[in-house]
Design a protein around this motif. Structure first.
Motif, PDB file in Angstrom:
ATOM      1  N   ILE A  29       0.809  -1.363  -0.039  1.00 39.78           N
ATOM      2  CA  ILE A  29      -0.088   0.085  -0.148  1.00 39.78           C
ATOM      3  C   ILE A  29       0.977   1.248   0.067  1.00 39.78           C
ATOM      4  O   ILE A  29       1.625   1.311   1.008  1.00 39.78           O
ATOM      5  N   LYS A  30       0.698   2.117  -1.102  1.00 38.25           N
ATOM      6  CA  LYS A  30       1.701   3.214  -1.225  1.00 38.25           C
ATOM      7  C   LYS A  30       0.680   4.573  -0.940  1.00 38.25           C
ATOM      8  O   LYS A  30      -0.211   4.636  -1.454  1.00 38.25           O
ATOM      9  N   ILE A  31       1.312   5.115   0.013  1.00 41.57           N
ATOM     10  CA  ILE A  31       0.473   6.440   0.642  1.00 41.57           C
ATOM     11  C   ILE A  31       1.235   7.628   0.216  1.00 41.57           C
ATOM     12  O   ILE A  31       2.623   7.773   0.494  1.00 41.57           O
ATOM     13  N   THR A  32       0.725   8.418  -0.490  1.00 42.33           N
ATOM     14  CA  THR A  32       0.894   9.875  -1.173  1.00 42.33           C
ATOM     15  C   THR A  32      -0.003  10.881  -0.562  1.00 42.33           C
ATOM     16  O   THR A  32      -0.960  10.541   0.189  1.00 42.33           O
ATOM     17  N   GLN A  33       0.313  12.176  -0.878  1.00 46.90           N
ATOM     18  CA  GLN A  33      -0.385  13.022  -0.370  1.00 46.90           C
ATOM     19  C   GLN A  33      -1.897  13.142  -0.775  1.00 46.90           C
ATOM     20  O   GLN A  33      -2.773  13.545   0.173  1.00 46.90           O
ATOM     21  N   LYS A  34      -2.122  12.507  -1.839  1.00 48.27           N
ATOM     22  CA  LYS A  34      -3.590  12.674  -2.351  1.00 48.27           C
ATOM     23  C   LYS A  34      -4.252  11.499  -1.410  1.00 48.27           C
ATOM     24  O   LYS A  34      -5.655  11.575  -1.151  1.00 48.27           O
ATOM     25  N   ASP A  35      -3.632  10.846  -0.521  1.00 51.82           N
ATOM     26  CA  ASP A  35      -4.539   9.772   0.367  1.00 51.82           C
ATOM     27  C   ASP A  35      -4.623  10.260   1.679  1.00 51.82           C
ATOM     28  O   ASP A  35      -5.254   9.563   2.513  1.00 51.82           O
ATOM     29  N   LEU A  36      -4.315  11.580   2.064  1.00 56.03           N
ATOM     30  CA  LEU A  36      -4.412  12.275   3.097  1.00 56.03           C
ATOM     31  C   LEU A  36      -5.454  13.329   3.246  1.00 56.03           C
ATOM     32  O   LEU A  36      -5.686  14.020   2.050  1.00 56.03           O
ATOM     33  N   ASP A  37      -5.948  13.556   4.390  1.00 54.39           N
ATOM     34  CA  ASP A  37      -6.986  14.751   4.595  1.00 54.39           C
ATOM     35  C   ASP A  37      -6.331  16.020   4.649  1.00 54.39           C
ATOM     36  O   ASP A  37      -5.027  16.021   4.847  1.00 54.39           O
ATOM     37  N   GLU A  38      -6.711  17.092   5.073  1.00 53.81           N
ATOM     38  CA  GLU A  38      -6.300  18.380   5.393  1.00 53.81           C
ATOM     39  C   GLU A  38      -5.487  18.359   6.483  1.00 53.81           C
ATOM     40  O   GLU A  38      -4.527  19.170   6.741  1.00 53.81           O
ATOM     41  N   ASP A  39      -5.847  17.307   7.560  1.00 52.05           N
ATOM     42  CA  ASP A  39      -4.975  17.394   8.794  1.00 52.05           C
ATOM     43  C   ASP A  39      -3.805  16.283   8.657  1.00 52.05           C
ATOM     44  O   ASP A  39      -3.437  15.891   9.727  1.00 52.05           O
ATOM     45  N   ASN A  40      -3.571  15.532   7.698  1.00 46.26           N
ATOM     46  CA  ASN A  40      -2.804  14.457   7.385  1.00 46.26           C
ATOM     47  C   ASN A  40      -3.171  13.227   7.900  1.00 46.26           C
ATOM     48  O   ASN A  40      -2.375  12.337   7.931  1.00 46.26           O
ATOM     49  N   TYR A  41      -4.330  13.141   7.917  1.00 46.70           N
ATOM     50  CA  TYR A  41      -4.869  11.702   8.273  1.00 46.70           C
ATOM     51  C   TYR A  41      -5.101  10.848   7.105  1.00 46.70           C
ATOM     52  O   TYR A  41      -5.528  11.448   6.266  1.00 46.70           O
ATOM     53  N   TYR A  42      -4.690   9.522   7.247  1.00 47.29           N
ATOM     54  CA  TYR A  42      -5.005   8.715   6.231  1.00 47.29           C
ATOM     55  C   TYR A  42      -6.499   8.464   5.817  1.00 47.29           C
ATOM     56  O   TYR A  42      -7.182   8.482   6.769  1.00 47.29           O
ATOM     57  N   LYS A  43      -6.873   8.275   4.582  1.00 48.90           N
ATOM     58  CA  LYS A  43      -8.365   8.253   4.204  1.00 48.90           C
ATOM     59  C   LYS A  43      -9.218   7.184   5.003  1.00 48.90           C
ATOM     60  O   LYS A  43     -10.234   7.256   5.107  1.00 48.90           O
ATOM     61  N   GLU A  44      -8.584   6.052   5.531  1.00 50.86           N
ATOM     62  CA  GLU A  44      -8.858   5.062   6.367  1.00 50.86           C
ATOM     63  C   GLU A  44      -8.538   5.142   7.573  1.00 50.86           C
ATOM     64  O   GLU A  44      -7.553   5.763   7.984  1.00 50.86           O
ATOM     65  N   ASN A  45      -9.518   4.762   8.888  1.00 50.62           N
ATOM     66  CA  ASN A  45      -9.242   4.921   9.986  1.00 50.62           C
ATOM     67  C   ASN A  45      -8.054   3.998  10.217  1.00 50.62           C
ATOM     68  O   ASN A  45      -7.031   4.226  11.327  1.00 50.62           O
TER      69      ASN A  45
END
Length: 202
Positions: A4-20
């Motif tokens: 699973i590659k996490i990039t900026q587009k996977d994060l919200d405005e507070d830098n939380y990952y899109k899934e819990n």
């Protein structure tokens, strides 16, 4: 094994990952996790529970509200921080700090560019525990290094160590061993303060 590659587009405005969370505490997901460079703190509201390894590239750290657990290693260019525990089947290594609300456990080495801090114990089963600055475990808990190593006790090394060492070789680093930058032929190099003094550069 999938990564699973996490990039900026996977994060919200507070830098939380899109899934819990990735995986579950009782059902580790069969994946690796790779976090892109220069993302700062990448946050998980719950935890990360995987069978593979976690790699956060330079300029990125990992923060979880609960646990960070990997069947293999956990490595970060920045810091690693969990509200609960941090556990890896192999190494746990951070360019800056490692901090857990409860325990820190690794099958091999635990190493931080700055400090290591745990609300409970710090345990390396086969390797060492090293930090450039401080190692701190709650006074009611223990620190151990190499408890299952055939070679015997491993080093527990930092400028300051707070906690009850039950197994391992305690080594206090001199604060004089901090690195300093020097310029050689137009290029910046880092050497220990002790070496710089020996060369009459300080």
């Amino acid at each position: 094994m999938k990564t699973i590659k996490i990039t900026q587009k996977d994060l919200d405005e507070d830098n939380y990952y899109k899934e819990n969370e990735i995986g579950k505490w009782n059902d580790f997901e069969n994946v690796n996790v790779e976090i892109d460079e220069d993302l700062g703190w990448v946050r998980f509201k719950k935890g990360v529970y995987i069978k593979g390894e976690i790699l956060a590239k330079a300029g990125s750290g990992i923060e979880a509200g609960r646990d960070i657990k990997a069947g293999r290693g956990i490595r970060a260019g920045g810091s690693i921080e969990a509200g609960w525990s941090i556990e890896a089947g192999r190494d746990i290594k951070a360019g800056s700090g490692i901090k857990a609300g409860s325990g820190i456990k690794a099958g091999r080495d635990i190493e931080a560019g700055e400090g290591i801090e745990a609300g409970e114990g710090i345990t390396s089963f086969l390797g060492y525990v090293k930090a450039k600055l401080k190692i701190i475990a709650d006074s009611r808990c223990t620190i151990s290094a190499g408890i299952f190593s055939y070679e015997g006790a491993k080093d527990i090394e930092a400028q300051e160590i707070e906690g009850n060492i039950i197994y391992g070789n305690k080594k206090l680093l001199s604060k004089e061993d901090d690195e300093v930058e020097i310029i050689v032929e137009g290029k910046t190099k880092k050497i220990s303060r002790k070496s710089a003094k020996a060369l009459n550069l300080l």
